[in-house]
Motif scaffolding. Structure first.
Motif, PDB file in Angstrom:
ATOM      1  N   ASP A   1       5.804  -2.104   3.686  1.00  0.00           N
ATOM      2  CA  ASP A   1       5.687  -3.095   4.751  1.00  0.00           C
ATOM      3  C   ASP A   1       4.337  -3.034   5.447  1.00  0.00           C
ATOM      4  O   ASP A   1       3.865  -4.024   6.010  1.00  0.00           O
ATOM      5  CB  ASP A   1       6.806  -2.883   5.772  1.00  0.00           C
ATOM      6  CG  ASP A   1       7.070  -4.113   6.635  1.00  0.00           C
ATOM      7  OD1 ASP A   1       6.524  -5.189   6.325  1.00  0.00           O
ATOM      8  OD2 ASP A   1       7.833  -3.992   7.613  1.00  0.00           O
ATOM      9  N   ASP A   2       3.673  -1.858   5.396  1.00  0.00           N
ATOM     10  CA  ASP A   2       2.342  -1.728   5.999  1.00  0.00           C
ATOM     11  C   ASP A   2       1.231  -1.836   4.948  1.00  0.00           C
ATOM     12  O   ASP A   2       0.124  -1.336   5.146  1.00  0.00           O
ATOM     13  CB  ASP A   2       2.228  -0.419   6.784  1.00  0.00           C
ATOM     14  CG  ASP A   2       2.447   0.813   5.911  1.00  0.00           C
ATOM     15  OD1 ASP A   2       2.784   0.644   4.714  1.00  0.00           O
ATOM     16  OD2 ASP A   2       2.297   1.940   6.413  1.00  0.00           O
ATOM     17  N   LEU A   3       1.545  -2.515   3.838  1.00  0.00           N
ATOM     18  CA  LEU A   3       0.581  -2.901   2.796  1.00  0.00           C
ATOM     19  C   LEU A   3       0.005  -1.734   1.995  1.00  0.00           C
ATOM     20  O   LEU A   3      -1.068  -1.873   1.409  1.00  0.00           O
ATOM     21  CB  LEU A   3      -0.575  -3.723   3.393  1.00  0.00           C
ATOM     22  CG  LEU A   3      -0.212  -5.076   3.997  1.00  0.00           C
ATOM     23  CD1 LEU A   3      -1.471  -5.875   4.310  1.00  0.00           C
ATOM     24  CD2 LEU A   3       0.703  -5.873   3.087  1.00  0.00           C
ATOM     25  N   GLN A   4       0.684  -0.626   1.929  1.00  0.00           N
ATOM     26  CA  GLN A   4       0.253   0.417   1.015  1.00  0.00           C
ATOM     27  C   GLN A   4       0.690   0.057  -0.398  1.00  0.00           C
ATOM     28  O   GLN A   4       1.856  -0.274  -0.636  1.00  0.00           O
ATOM     29  CB  GLN A   4       0.857   1.765   1.420  1.00  0.00           C
ATOM     30  CG  GLN A   4       0.349   2.288   2.742  1.00  0.00           C
ATOM     31  CD  GLN A   4       0.867   3.682   3.019  1.00  0.00           C
ATOM     32  OE1 GLN A   4       0.450   4.647   2.394  1.00  0.00           O
ATOM     33  NE2 GLN A   4       1.787   3.786   3.966  1.00  0.00           N
ATOM     34  N   VAL A   5      -0.244   0.109  -1.333  1.00  0.00           N
ATOM     35  CA  VAL A   5       0.044  -0.156  -2.741  1.00  0.00           C
ATOM     36  C   VAL A   5       0.366   1.181  -3.399  1.00  0.00           C
ATOM     37  O   VAL A   5      -0.474   2.081  -3.456  1.00  0.00           O
ATOM     38  CB  VAL A   5      -1.150  -0.822  -3.442  1.00  0.00           C
ATOM     39  CG1 VAL A   5      -0.835  -1.074  -4.912  1.00  0.00           C
ATOM     40  CG2 VAL A   5      -1.514  -2.127  -2.736  1.00  0.00           C
ATOM     41  N   LEU A   6       1.600   1.310  -3.902  1.00  0.00           N
ATOM     42  CA  LEU A   6       2.114   2.600  -4.339  1.00  0.00           C
ATOM     43  C   LEU A   6       2.693   2.520  -5.750  1.00  0.00           C
ATOM     44  O   LEU A   6       3.130   1.439  -6.187  1.00  0.00           O
ATOM     45  CB  LEU A   6       3.202   3.073  -3.370  1.00  0.00           C
ATOM     46  CG  LEU A   6       2.780   3.174  -1.890  1.00  0.00           C
ATOM     47  CD1 LEU A   6       4.008   3.305  -0.999  1.00  0.00           C
ATOM     48  CD2 LEU A   6       1.829   4.343  -1.694  1.00  0.00           C
TER      49      LEU A   6
END
Length: 455
Positions: free
Chosen positions: A165-170
């Motif tokens: 939701d906080d735009l971390q690409v994982l």
């Protein structure tokens, strides 16, 4: 903005029904590439997009620099180079034109040539139709150099990744998804719902804008549908911490033969900068921030505390497994983004490297800072503004022609009597230049004060 007729991108979202929050989104390369491309956008482009679409985003003092370029008398500019600052070209060039959805309204595959046939050999092209050829004619004949391929851009096609939701690409690993579920308090399957999302260019634009002011942009844009009025915030910062390695690299490239000095008009009682009196060299530095890619600034702003989460996007992309990238070169375009060739003047205090000429040996890109019709040997390393000239710069980086009357008006607005004022002369070197860059991005109204008085 991108053509609204483009096909939308389909996504799968896992949602916490109880809190109405996105836990994470699962996506293929199409949306991941679009998200990553945010980091290649020049700051001038981001401000322009916000202004053009009634999303008054307060990105620190950057909006004031952009407005100042528009407001300053064009006679102060050495060439018709304000287009470079108001509509900068993406240093990733035609590569970003292959995105499934590109919100940048600048066509990076289009260049311009002179209408005079003899000037076609060797081939010379311009980014803008306002640049003069050395023959005196404008280079205003449009040429489409590349066809849009519409294929993988940054990450490999088969890969599917998770976006928090906080735009971390994982990576799509069980441990990662479990951690996000636990963080969302959604370990009970009855509280989880899978949603299919169909997003277009408008949602992508809103997501970029929201990432500067929210820690939960996916929820805000895709579930809560918050209005654009929420963008009317300043991103703020609690501290300014600069990447020391970038400072050292810049020092190795920068020659202080032409040192920059600025006079600060300071309130002694408040210990704040009321305004500065500066030459064109200092204003060239400030204006150059607009042509820098977002990723360059986030790389320089180590551990900056933002209201939004755009810095988390950068950090996660930087740490993404190298095997997931289409190539090391494509990763470099994002984690070490550079401005387009010809967009930066020489001996810049930030030690900026320009991107390589995407046209290779096919054509020469005419320097937008040159004026062939005036002087073929004109030095284009001097920056955007003519000199000598003096300007007034407020603490929030509003730039205008120097005026004692305007200066007194600023003091009056700040309730600072003339008897409380002292003049301090400061040197602007590499470290100060980086401080100003980070402050212009993260400080709403005290950029000069934060760099020169509160270190």
């Amino acid at each position: 903005m991108a053509d609204e007729s483009l096909n939308n991108i389909s996504l799968k979202a896992l949602v916490n029904k109880g809190s109405n929050r996105v836990i994470f989104i699962e996506s293929g390369h199409e949306f991941i590439d679009v998200l990553i491309s945010f980091l290649t956008l020049p700051m001038g482009t981001i401000i322009k997009l916000a202004r053009n679409h009634s999303a008054p985003l307060g990105i620190g003092c950057m909006k004031n620099l952009y407005a100042s370029v528009k407001d300053i008398d064009v006679q102060h500019f050495r060439t018709n180079c304000w287009d470079m600052l108001l509509s900068p070209r993406n240093g990733a060039g035609p590569i970003v034109e292959n995105l499934e959805m590109n919100i940048d309204d600048c066509d990076n595959t289009r260049f311009f040539r002179c209408s005079n046939g003899p000037c076609w050999t060797p081939t010379r092209l311009s980014y803008y139709n306002t640049v003069p050829c050395r023959c005196g004619n404008l280079m205003n004949i449009a040429v489409d150099v590349y066809a849009k391929a519409g294929h993988e851009v940054f990450v490999k096609g088969p890969v599917r990744l998770i976006i928090s939701d906080d735009l971390q690409v994982l990576p799509p690993e069980t441990s990662v998804s479990s951690s996000l579920l636990k963080k969302a308090g959604a370990m009970d399957s009855n509280t989880i719902e899978e949603l299919s999302l169909d997003i277009g260019a408008d949602e992508v634009f809103n997501l970029l804008m929201c990432s500067f002011v929210s820690k939960t942009p996916l929820t805000d844009i895709f579930l809560k549908r918050r209005p654009r009025s929420m963008f009317n915030k300043n991103i703020g910062t609690q501290q300014i911490s600069i990447n020391s390695r970038m400072i050292e690299e810049a020092r190795n490239m920068y020659s202080e033969a032409n040192e920059i000095f600025v006079k600060l008009i300071v309130s002694k009682s408040k210990n704040v900068v009321c305004y500065a009196e500066a030459g064109e060299d200092f204003v060239n530095l400030l204006f150059s921030f607009l042509m820098l890619p977002l990723g360059f600034i986030l790389k320089a702003a180590r551990d900056v505390c933002l209201k939004g989460c755009i810095d988390r996007l950068y950090k996660s992309v930087r740490n993404l497994d190298g095997r997931l990238w289409k190539s090391d070169t494509r990763k470099e375009l994002v984690v070490r983004p550079k401005p387009s060739p010809g967009f930066c003047y020489q001996n810049h205090p930030l030690g900026i490297e320009e991107a390589s000429n995407v046209l290779g040996d096919q054509a020469e890109i005419v320097d937008p800072l040159s004026q062939y019709y005036e002087d073929e040997n004109e030095d284009s390393s001097l920056g955007f503004l003519k000199g000598p000239a003096m300007f007034m710069v407020t603490d929030s980086l509003v730039v205008s022609s120097i005026s004692p009357i305007l200066g007194l008006s600023v003091l009056n607005d700040m309730n600072v009597p003339i008897t409380d004022v002292e003049v301090q002369t400061v040197h602007v070197g590499v470290e100060e230049a980086f401080g100003l860059l980070v402050a212009s991005f993260g400080c709403e109204s005290a950029a000069l004060t934060s760099v020169f008085l509160r270190r």
